[in-house]
Design an enzyme around this catalytic site. Structure first.
Site, PDB file in Angstrom:
ATOM      1  N   LEU A  30       0.818  -1.213   0.000  1.00 54.05           N
ATOM      2  CA  LEU A  30       0.000   0.000   0.000  1.00 54.05           C
ATOM      3  C   LEU A  30       0.853   1.264   0.000  1.00 54.05           C
ATOM      4  O   LEU A  30       1.869   1.345   0.684  1.00 54.05           O
ATOM      5  CB  LEU A  30      -0.919  -0.002   1.224  1.00 54.05           C
ATOM      6  CG  LEU A  30      -1.869  -1.210   1.327  1.00 54.05           C
ATOM      7  CD1 LEU A  30      -2.733  -1.085   2.581  1.00 54.05           C
ATOM      8  CD2 LEU A  30      -2.739  -1.353   0.086  1.00 54.05           C
ATOM      9  N   HIS A  31       0.421   2.252  -0.786  1.00 56.10           N
ATOM     10  CA  HIS A  31       1.103   3.548  -0.850  1.00 56.10           C
ATOM     11  C   HIS A  31       0.050   4.642  -0.729  1.00 56.10           C
ATOM     12  O   HIS A  31      -1.141   4.354  -0.526  1.00 56.10           O
ATOM     13  CB  HIS A  31       1.922   3.651  -2.139  1.00 56.10           C
ATOM     14  CG  HIS A  31       1.152   3.315  -3.385  1.00 56.10           C
ATOM     15  ND1 HIS A  31       0.077   4.057  -3.818  1.00 56.10           N
ATOM     16  CD2 HIS A  31       1.274   2.289  -4.259  1.00 56.10           C
ATOM     17  CE1 HIS A  31      -0.402   3.528  -4.930  1.00 56.10           C
ATOM     18  NE2 HIS A  31       0.286   2.445  -5.211  1.00 56.10           N
ATOM     19  N   HIS A  34      -3.289   4.231  -2.562  1.00 56.09           N
ATOM     20  CA  HIS A  34      -4.287   3.375  -1.891  1.00 56.09           C
ATOM     21  C   HIS A  34      -4.905   4.111  -0.715  1.00 56.09           C
ATOM     22  O   HIS A  34      -6.105   4.018  -0.469  1.00 56.09           O
ATOM     23  CB  HIS A  34      -3.622   2.100  -1.352  1.00 56.09           C
ATOM     24  CG  HIS A  34      -3.061   1.203  -2.402  1.00 56.09           C
ATOM     25  ND1 HIS A  34      -1.708   1.001  -2.562  1.00 56.09           N
ATOM     26  CD2 HIS A  34      -3.661   0.434  -3.343  1.00 56.09           C
ATOM     27  CE1 HIS A  34      -1.502   0.152  -3.544  1.00 56.09           C
ATOM     28  NE2 HIS A  34      -2.674  -0.200  -4.042  1.00 56.09           N
ATOM     29  N   ASP A 147      -5.665   3.107 -13.238  1.00 55.11           N
ATOM     30  CA  ASP A 147      -6.017   1.911 -14.007  1.00 55.11           C
ATOM     31  C   ASP A 147      -7.337   2.196 -14.717  1.00 55.11           C
ATOM     32  O   ASP A 147      -8.382   1.632 -14.389  1.00 55.11           O
ATOM     33  CB  ASP A 147      -6.128   0.706 -13.074  1.00 55.11           C
ATOM     34  CG  ASP A 147      -4.775   0.321 -12.505  1.00 55.11           C
ATOM     35  OD1 ASP A 147      -3.882  -0.033 -13.280  1.00 55.11           O
ATOM     36  OD2 ASP A 147      -4.599   0.419 -11.272  1.00 55.11           O
TER      37      ASP A 147
HETATM   38  O1  PAF Z   1      -6.005  -2.683  -9.118  1.00 55.48           O
HETATM   39  C1  PAF Z   1      -5.672  -3.672  -8.446  1.00 55.48           C
HETATM   40  O2  PAF Z   1      -4.914  -3.584  -7.490  1.00 55.48           O
HETATM   41  C2  PAF Z   1      -6.203  -5.043  -8.812  1.00 55.48           C
HETATM   42  O3  PAF Z   1      -6.350  -5.180 -10.181  1.00 55.48           O
HETATM   43  C3  PAF Z   1      -7.530  -5.397  -8.097  1.00 55.48           C
HETATM   44  C4  PAF Z   1      -8.655  -4.453  -8.510  1.00 55.48           C
HETATM   45  C5  PAF Z   1      -7.331  -5.328  -6.592  1.00 55.48           C
HETATM   46  C6  PAF Z   1      -7.957  -6.817  -8.463  1.00 55.48           C
HETATM   47  O4  PAF Z   1      -7.005  -7.758  -8.087  1.00 55.48           O
END
Ligand code: PAF
Length: 274
Positions: A30-31, A34, A147
């Site tokens: 985590l950064h 997140h 993403d």
């Molecule tokens: O974005 C991510 O970290 C991953 O693709 C996710 C959404 C947790 C699914 O594994």
């Protein structure tokens, strides 16, 4: 904060939650990116669940599944300090069985750009997110705009399967030099980190050209490609509509600029929503 490894424990605790539930699915390491999702989930919901699971089905053969950073202790501490209610650390054996029924990414949108470079990747993402949604039954689920294609496909899954969850798109978090935060930045040497700035620079130069009036998508893509020449390999540098349809003209309010490039052995992505 309660931390659970077993599905039955998660379900029992979820059952007791009254009111709204915010869910942040992650693969850990985590950064601050997140953390911004977790904080927003904390602000907008009565309860917050975070999952940490390095999902094997979204990695292709030869990708970094084995070496992906795993930091259970540090991540747990970050979640505890952020005041979440429940941290879920499932085991792959509990989530998956052999020869599963599959949810497949759509034939076109799931197989262009990231999906073309990583065929099958989004099938794995949708598979695990559907499982995690069914287990956590969130009112809202939080995903980063970094993403962007994943975000579009998860939103489509929610729409197509009538899932009762609101998808909340959160802004990209960058370091002080502009590099978009990613767990994979941990692979970069200092010299590579410097060259990785080419991705955010490409987006900035493109947006400056658009600000100066340029609307031709091919010319904007050429600006980004030139700025990416410092990287080792460009996977793509494109302008698309927010629904990922191809465009010839930039339309402010409905365009995303997307770049993906390699720096050393690390593949990086970044984007800018116009
Ligand atoms: O974005 C991510 O970290 C991953 O693709 C996710 C959404 C947790 C699914 O594994």
């Amino acid at each position: 904060m309660q931390k659970v490894y077993e599905i039955a424990q998660l379900q029992a605790l979820r059952e007791k939650m009254q009111g709204s539930v915010g869910f942040v699915p992650t693969m850990g390491a985590l950064h601050a990116g997140h953390l911004s999702l977790i904080r927003r989930a904390r602000e907008e919901n009565d309860h917050v669940i975070v999952s940490i699971f390095v999902n094997p089905t979204q990695f292709l053969e030869g990708e970094d599944f084995e070496s992906y950073p795993r930091k259970e202790e540090a991540d747990s501490e970050i979640c505890r300090r952020a005041g979440i209610d429940l941290l879920f650390f499932p085991h792959a054996e509990a989530l998956y069985e052999k020869d599963e029924l599959r949810i497949l990414a759509p034939a076109i949108r799931g197989y262009i750009l990231e999906g073309e470079k990583r065929p099958g990747h989004f099938d794995g993402v949708l598979q695990v997110v559907m499982k995690l949604f069914n287990l956590t039954r969130p009112t809202r689920a939080y995903f980063g705009k970094k993403d962007a294609q994943q975000l579009a496909l998860i939103s489509q899954m929610v729409r197509n399967y009538f899932l009762p969850t609101e998808i909340v798109a959160c802004e990209i978090v960058r370091d002080e030099k502009g590099l978009a935060l990613s767990s994979r930045n941990a692979y970069l040497s200092d010299e590579e980190k410097q060259r990785a700035l080419a991705l955010s620079r490409a987006l900035r130069l493109a947006s400056e050209r658009i600000g100066a009036g340029e609307r031709d998508a091919r010319k904007i893509e050429a600006v980004m490609e030139e700025a990416l020449s410092e990287t080792d390999k460009i996977d793509y540098a494109v302008a698309v509509r927010r629904d990922f349809q191809a465009i010839d003209e930039i339309e402010i309010g409905n365009t995303i600029l997307l770049v993906a490039a390699w720096v050393g052995k690390t593949r990086l992505i970044d984007n800018l929503w116009l």
